[in-house]
Design a protein around this motif. Structure first.
Motif, PDB file in Angstrom:
ATOM      1  N   GLY A 672       0.800  -1.219   0.000  1.00 47.14           N
ATOM      2  CA  GLY A 672       0.000   0.000   0.000  1.00 47.14           C
ATOM      3  C   GLY A 672       0.823   1.255   0.000  1.00 47.14           C
ATOM      4  O   GLY A 672       0.417   2.252  -0.543  1.00 47.14           O
ATOM      5  N   PHE A 675       1.725   3.114  -3.342  1.00 43.22           N
ATOM      6  CA  PHE A 675       0.810   4.024  -4.016  1.00 43.22           C
ATOM      7  C   PHE A 675       1.200   5.478  -3.754  1.00 43.22           C
ATOM      8  O   PHE A 675       1.257   6.295  -4.658  1.00 43.22           O
ATOM      9  CB  PHE A 675      -0.615   3.754  -3.512  1.00 43.22           C
ATOM     10  CG  PHE A 675      -1.619   4.739  -4.030  1.00 43.22           C
ATOM     11  CD1 PHE A 675      -2.010   5.800  -3.228  1.00 43.22           C
ATOM     12  CD2 PHE A 675      -2.145   4.621  -5.286  1.00 43.22           C
ATOM     13  CE1 PHE A 675      -2.940   6.705  -3.692  1.00 43.22           C
ATOM     14  CE2 PHE A 675      -3.058   5.526  -5.742  1.00 43.22           C
ATOM     15  CZ  PHE A 675      -3.476   6.580  -4.951  1.00 43.22           C
ATOM     16  N   ARG A 694      -3.164   4.684 -13.859  1.00 47.41           N
ATOM     17  CA  ARG A 694      -3.525   4.136 -12.575  1.00 47.41           C
ATOM     18  C   ARG A 694      -2.941   2.747 -12.453  1.00 47.41           C
ATOM     19  O   ARG A 694      -2.751   2.034 -13.427  1.00 47.41           O
ATOM     20  CB  ARG A 694      -5.052   4.098 -12.465  1.00 47.41           C
ATOM     21  CG  ARG A 694      -5.560   3.802 -11.084  1.00 47.41           C
ATOM     22  CD  ARG A 694      -7.067   3.784 -11.079  1.00 47.41           C
ATOM     23  NE  ARG A 694      -7.571   5.022 -11.650  1.00 47.41           N
ATOM     24  CZ  ARG A 694      -8.796   5.129 -12.131  1.00 47.41           C
ATOM     25  NH1 ARG A 694      -9.601   4.107 -12.097  1.00 47.41           N
ATOM     26  NH2 ARG A 694      -9.191   6.267 -12.623  1.00 47.41           N
ATOM     27  N   ASP A 695      -2.700   2.347 -11.160  1.00 51.03           N
ATOM     28  CA  ASP A 695      -2.178   1.009 -10.927  1.00 51.03           C
ATOM     29  C   ASP A 695      -3.123  -0.031 -11.500  1.00 51.03           C
ATOM     30  O   ASP A 695      -4.329  -0.024 -11.304  1.00 51.03           O
ATOM     31  CB  ASP A 695      -2.024   0.757  -9.422  1.00 51.03           C
ATOM     32  CG  ASP A 695      -0.943   1.617  -8.838  1.00 51.03           C
ATOM     33  OD1 ASP A 695      -0.170   2.162  -9.631  1.00 51.03           O
ATOM     34  OD2 ASP A 695      -0.898   1.733  -7.605  1.00 51.03           O
ATOM     35  N   GLU A 869      -8.007   6.743  -4.637  1.00 50.54           N
ATOM     36  CA  GLU A 869      -8.047   6.424  -3.221  1.00 50.54           C
ATOM     37  C   GLU A 869      -8.817   5.137  -2.961  1.00 50.54           C
ATOM     38  O   GLU A 869      -8.432   4.314  -2.122  1.00 50.54           O
ATOM     39  CB  GLU A 869      -8.687   7.585  -2.453  1.00 50.54           C
ATOM     40  CG  GLU A 869      -8.716   7.359  -0.943  1.00 50.54           C
ATOM     41  CD  GLU A 869      -9.344   8.523  -0.194  1.00 50.54           C
ATOM     42  OE1 GLU A 869      -9.545   8.387   1.020  1.00 50.54           O
ATOM     43  OE2 GLU A 869      -9.633   9.552  -0.845  1.00 50.54           O
ATOM     44  N   ASP A 871      -9.104   2.586  -5.014  1.00 56.01           N
ATOM     45  CA  ASP A 871      -8.253   1.456  -5.406  1.00 56.01           C
ATOM     46  C   ASP A 871      -7.224   1.150  -4.330  1.00 56.01           C
ATOM     47  O   ASP A 871      -6.928  -0.012  -4.014  1.00 56.01           O
ATOM     48  CB  ASP A 871      -7.563   1.768  -6.728  1.00 56.01           C
ATOM     49  CG  ASP A 871      -8.533   1.765  -7.897  1.00 56.01           C
ATOM     50  OD1 ASP A 871      -8.160   2.276  -8.960  1.00 56.01           O
ATOM     51  OD2 ASP A 871      -9.666   1.271  -7.734  1.00 56.01           O
ATOM     52  N   TYR A 872      -6.660   2.177  -3.756  1.00 55.00           N
ATOM     53  CA  TYR A 872      -5.663   1.991  -2.700  1.00 55.00           C
ATOM     54  C   TYR A 872      -6.277   1.331  -1.467  1.00 55.00           C
ATOM     55  O   TYR A 872      -5.725   0.387  -0.898  1.00 55.00           O
ATOM     56  CB  TYR A 872      -5.066   3.357  -2.348  1.00 55.00           C
ATOM     57  CG  TYR A 872      -4.154   3.347  -1.156  1.00 55.00           C
ATOM     58  CD1 TYR A 872      -3.038   2.530  -1.119  1.00 55.00           C
ATOM     59  CD2 TYR A 872      -4.409   4.160  -0.060  1.00 55.00           C
ATOM     60  CE1 TYR A 872      -2.194   2.520  -0.025  1.00 55.00           C
ATOM     61  CE2 TYR A 872      -3.570   4.172   1.039  1.00 55.00           C
ATOM     62  CZ  TYR A 872      -2.461   3.337   1.043  1.00 55.00           C
ATOM     63  OH  TYR A 872      -1.626   3.332   2.131  1.00 55.00           O
ATOM     64  N   ARG A 875      -6.866  -2.364  -2.087  1.00 56.07           N
ATOM     65  CA  ARG A 875      -5.670  -3.189  -1.991  1.00 56.07           C
ATOM     66  C   ARG A 875      -5.281  -3.417  -0.520  1.00 56.07           C
ATOM     67  O   ARG A 875      -4.793  -4.488  -0.153  1.00 56.07           O
ATOM     68  CB  ARG A 875      -4.508  -2.528  -2.733  1.00 56.07           C
ATOM     69  CG  ARG A 875      -4.697  -2.512  -4.246  1.00 56.07           C
ATOM     70  CD  ARG A 875      -3.375  -2.242  -4.959  1.00 56.07           C
ATOM     71  NE  ARG A 875      -2.738  -1.005  -4.525  1.00 56.07           N
ATOM     72  CZ  ARG A 875      -3.037   0.195  -5.024  1.00 56.07           C
ATOM     73  NH1 ARG A 875      -3.958   0.304  -5.974  1.00 56.07           N
ATOM     74  NH2 ARG A 875      -2.416   1.268  -4.585  1.00 56.07           N
TER      75      ARG A 875
END
Length: 880
Positions: A672, A675, A694-695, A869, A871-872, A875
């Motif tokens: 994390g 990111f 984006r990741d 945010e 997506d983060y 994860r």
């Protein structure tokens, strides 16, 4: 009725001294009341003569005044004699007896009217007389009443007494003897009767601080006087009997007076050396030496310095024979050195030279001193442009001295935000000449057309739009007026400050206002409720200011906190809270002086934080150690970004999501926190993700895979080539590494050598298509880089021990090991974004972990949050 009898001799002897003193007091009382006008007039006459009033009045006025004063004096004396009566013994006894209970002295003069033949009545009378005699023996003298307020309501007696004291201190009582001669000079034949005589004074200029000289008492033939001294002579006698000749004034000899006056007044100024002679009886001659008064001098000491807020400081030194009375700085634009481009290409409007008054010592001598000129020219049109600066000082004689002219760039506030700098330049162009109005409006249209990515503050955008529309409206009506130009320039200045400081100036102003209100409450003794309200306001304003300061540092690239930790003030949020709690406690206990001192300390700490933030973009030439640390930090960030892309390629190769498949272990350096590192890395540097990517997502047309040779679909070459380039960068940095000969320096070199070998292994693995091995080697390189930077920081700290001592070394080492942001939170020493501290500290770590997980779940369910945010957060949930 019986007649009063005399007081018994025994009782009268006891009252002798109180009676005498009371009678003397009555005499003084009656003399004061009857003759106070007499001595008032005498005091006024003596004061006027001692101050030399008779030397300046015409003889006629002097005679008339003398007669009037004489008449007033005779009348006052006659009036006082008529009113005065010598106090009798009976009057004194009556006054002495008045304050006693029962009037015992009067009782002693009484005689028994009835029962004189009765033995019992006679015994009672004798007891009464004895008791009255005992009371009379206690009589004390009565103080006289010398108050004259009812008789002199205008206090003329005090005015005359004050004039007499002034005359005694500042005048000369010997001048009273000259009054009869001056008065007699107006009578026919008086000059012949008294004979010719003279008086003279030499008065140096007031700024020299030297006293006047009475020439009649100077017996020497030589006399030295400062240049500009005034010679004053009064001659008593006819012109053919007494005369003056001099060569010190530089003027031609004056012709004898046409009149036959017996009193002559001569006055001139001594400007050069020469002679002064007085002919006639008791004549004198002096050789006067005039001491030249040279012009003052001023010199500029050292180079000018610029403060973080644009304030300039220029030391200077000035000198004069006696005292410098004034000074100023003249600053003129140096058009020959100016780069005449863009808004400066047009001819400038005429401007007077920029002037600043020089500071002079408040106490002490001004004959030879050194001071520092501190001014702020940030808002001037010539700010940061080439100018010529000259210092100028003036002495008491009006002579002027100038320093050498210095060519320099006029110091002023500098803006490091590109948009703020552009707005400041537009403001300068508008002040340069109003002909730049159309150009300024055009650029403002371009800035505000699509402000996305340029203006972070909506308020700044709106202010620019308002200024632009007002400027457009004014240009449509004709030439731009000076008033509107100045208003627009001020609005653009405020916009530039808002963009540069990001609201920091407003937050600082609110905090300073809260501190001023609290200081006023301390001085005025506020109630506990008012203290609580003001403390709450100060806490809120301080928190807003520190938050703005932290956001500015992050926006300006303050992710390298060690650059500011060495020079800036460090204070934690807990310490701030403790200081404000202590201020409130001291105020509630009534210890206002200690509370004010602590509040001043808090204000200075906040100002130090502001200076640190402003100087964040003004880091000058760094030492070799700081340069090496900065280079290694950049290499570490690039290696982390390269490791992220390698891991991304591995996931795309197997078609797994960003979070990884179940059971798949994330490699060191991933997770994390990466990111946040990618977001910081946006800006086109190697090894960082590009804007808009984006990741776990690919751009249209971008190859998601990675060929067996480590080729990436992103521009900038293959991952292997980039890894090789990064290895070469590290090798160059190792060659310029400081800290030779120390254990920490050797450990840093060994760790960096290990990092280099890991990079070589990662490059080989990438070329062979072994992505998993490459990720392992990259993680090893990252860890070794961090270890090397940690050891290098310790080596640099020990290297400074000889200069700063053990305490300074410990402080520097602590700053290097644990750099902090303005709130005092420890940030990553080894290039890591975030903190090196273990956040899971305390007794109930499991409850805190559960609370953090619940908060992550709550935020991940809020679909209004940005996609990045969400997506983060997703994860994080998949990992934990």
């Amino acid at each position: 009725m019986t007649e009063p009898k005399a007081i018994p001799e025994g009782a009268l002897r006891r009252l002798a001294w109180p009676l005498r003193l009371t009678r003397a007091g009555m005499v003084a009382e009656r003399v004061t009341r009857g003759f106070w006008p007499v001595w008032t007039i005498l005091f006024a006459i003596i004061a006027a003569l001692a101050l030399g009033l008779h030397d300046w009045l015409p003889v006629e006025v002097l005679w008339i005044g003398s007669l009037a004063v004489l008449v007033a004096l005779i009348w006052s004396l006659y009036r006082g004699i008529r009113q005065f009566r010598w106090p009798t013994q009976g009057e004194a006894l009556a006054r002495l007896d008045a304050p006693l209970p029962g009037r015992p002295i009067a009782a002693l003069t009484d005689a028994q009217a009835l029962g004189a033949d009765d033995a019992g009545s006679l015994a009672v009378w004798r007891a009464h007389v004895a008791r009255m005699t005992e009371r009379a023996a206690k009589a004390r003298a009565i103080m006289p009443d010398l108050r004259l307020a009812t008789r002199d309501p205008y206090a003329l007696r005090y005015a005359a007494l004050t004039a007499l004291v002034i005359a005694v201190v500042f005048g000369s009582l010997w001048r009273i003897a000259d009054a009869p001669r001056v008065a007699a000079g107006g009578l026919p034949g008086a000059g012949a009767a008294t004979g010719p005589s003279w008086e003279g004074w030499a008065e140096p200029p007031g700024y020299t601080g030297k006293p006047s000289i009475y020439l009649n008492t100077v017996n020497a033939d030589d006399l030295s006087l400062p240049e500009g001294s005034r010679i004053i002579l009064r001659l008593y006698g006819k012109p053919d009997q007494i005369a003056v000749t001099e060569t010190v004034s530089g003027k031609p000899a004056a012709a004898p007076p046409a009149t036959d006056a017996s009193v002559q007044a001569i006055e001139f100024e001594a400007v050069r050396s020469g002679t002064l002679s007085i002919s006639g009886p008791d004549g004198r001659e002096w050789a006067l030496t005039v001491l030249a008064d040279n012009a003052p001098t001023v010199s500029i000491e050292g180079s000018i310095s610029r403060g973080a807020d644009g304030t300039m400081s220029q030391p200077f030194a000035a000198k004069d024979d006696y005292a410098v009375t004034a000074g100023r700085t003249l600053i003129e634009l140096d058009l020959a050195k100016l780069d005449r481009r863009y808004g400066l290409a047009a001819d400038p409007e005429p401007r007077d030279p920029l002037t600043f008054d020089l500071p002079l010592p408040i106490t002490g001598s001004r004959a030879d001193f050194a001071e520092t000129l501190v001014e702020d020219a940030s808002k001037h049109a010539w700010s940061n442009l080439p100018v010529r600066m000259t210092f100028e000082v003036t002495d008491g004689r009006g002579q002027t001295g100038k320093s050498e002219t210095v060519e320099l760039a006029l110091p002023g506030r500098r803006f490091f935000d590109p948009v703020a700098n552009a707005v400041a330049e537009l403001r300068r162009d508008l002040l340069w000449t109003r002909d730049n109005g159309a150009r300024t409006a055009q650029v403002l249209h371009a800035i505000t057309h699509r402000p996305e990515g340029l203006l972070r503050s909506e308020r700044a955008y709106l202010m620019l739009r308002v200024a632009m529309r007002r400027l457009d409206a004014a240009l449509a009506q004709g030439p731009l007026s000076a008033d509107l130009r100045d208003e627009t320039a001020e609005a653009l200045w405020q916009v530039a400050l808002l963009i540069e400081d990001g609201g920091l100036a407003d937050a600082l102003e609110r905090m300073q206002q809260a501190q001023e209100r609290l200081s006023e409450a301390i001085r005025n003794g506020a109630s506990p409720e008012e203290i609580q309200k003001l403390m709450d306001e100060l806490r809120q304003a301080t928190n807003d200011y520190i938050r703005q300061l932290a956001e500015n540092m992050e926006r300006k690239g303050a992710d390298e906190p060690s650059q500011q930790a060495d020079a800036g003030q460090q204070i934690t949020g807990d310490q701030l809270q403790q200081m404000m709690d202590e201020i409130q406690r001291l105020m509630e206990e009534g210890r206002m002086a200690e509370a004010q001192e602590l509040l001043d300390q808090l204000s200075r700490m906040m100002e130090n934080l502001q200076v640190t933030e402003r100087q964040g973009g003004q880091q000058g030439q760094q030492g070799p150690g700081e340069q090496a640390m900065n280079g290694l930090r950049d290499t570490l960030r690039q290696q982390q970004g390269l490791s992220d892309e390698t891991f991304q390629g591995l996931q795309d190769q197997f078609g797994s999501p960003q979070g990884g498949q179940p059971g798949q272990q994330q490699q060191p350096g991933q997770g994390g926190n990466q990111f946040g590192q990618q977001q910081q890395g946006q800006g086109g540097q190697p090894g960082q993700s590009q804007p808009g990517q984006r990741d776990g997502q690919r751009r249209p047309g971008q190859d998601s895979g990675q060929n067996p040779n480590g080729q990436s679909g992103q521009p900038g070459g293959s991952l292997a080539d980039r890894q090789q380039s990064l290895r070469e960068t590290l090798r160059q940095q190792q060659g310029a590494l400081p800290g030779d000969g120390s254990a920490e320096g050797d450990a840093a070199r060994q760790a960096l050598d290990d990092a280099g070998r890991a990079m070589d292994g990662a490059e080989k693995a990438l070329r062979d298509g072994d992505t998993s091995e490459a990720i392992d080697r990259q993680a090893e390189a990252i860890e070794n880089l961090r270890e090397g930077m940690r050891n290098l920081g310790q080596a640099l700290a020990k290297n400074e021990q000889g200069q700063t001592g053990e305490q300074g070394q410990a402080t520097r080492e602590a700053n290097r090991e644990m750099p902090r942001d303005p709130l005092g939170r420890t940030t990553g020493q080894s290039g890591r974004v975030g903190t090196d501290e273990n956040l899971m500290q305390g007794e109930d770590v499991y409850r805190r972990a559960r609370n953090l997980l619940d908060e992550i779940r709550r935020r991940s369910g809020d679909q209004e949050r940005p996609t990045l945010e969400l997506d983060y957060l997703k994860r994080l949930l998949e990992r934990f």
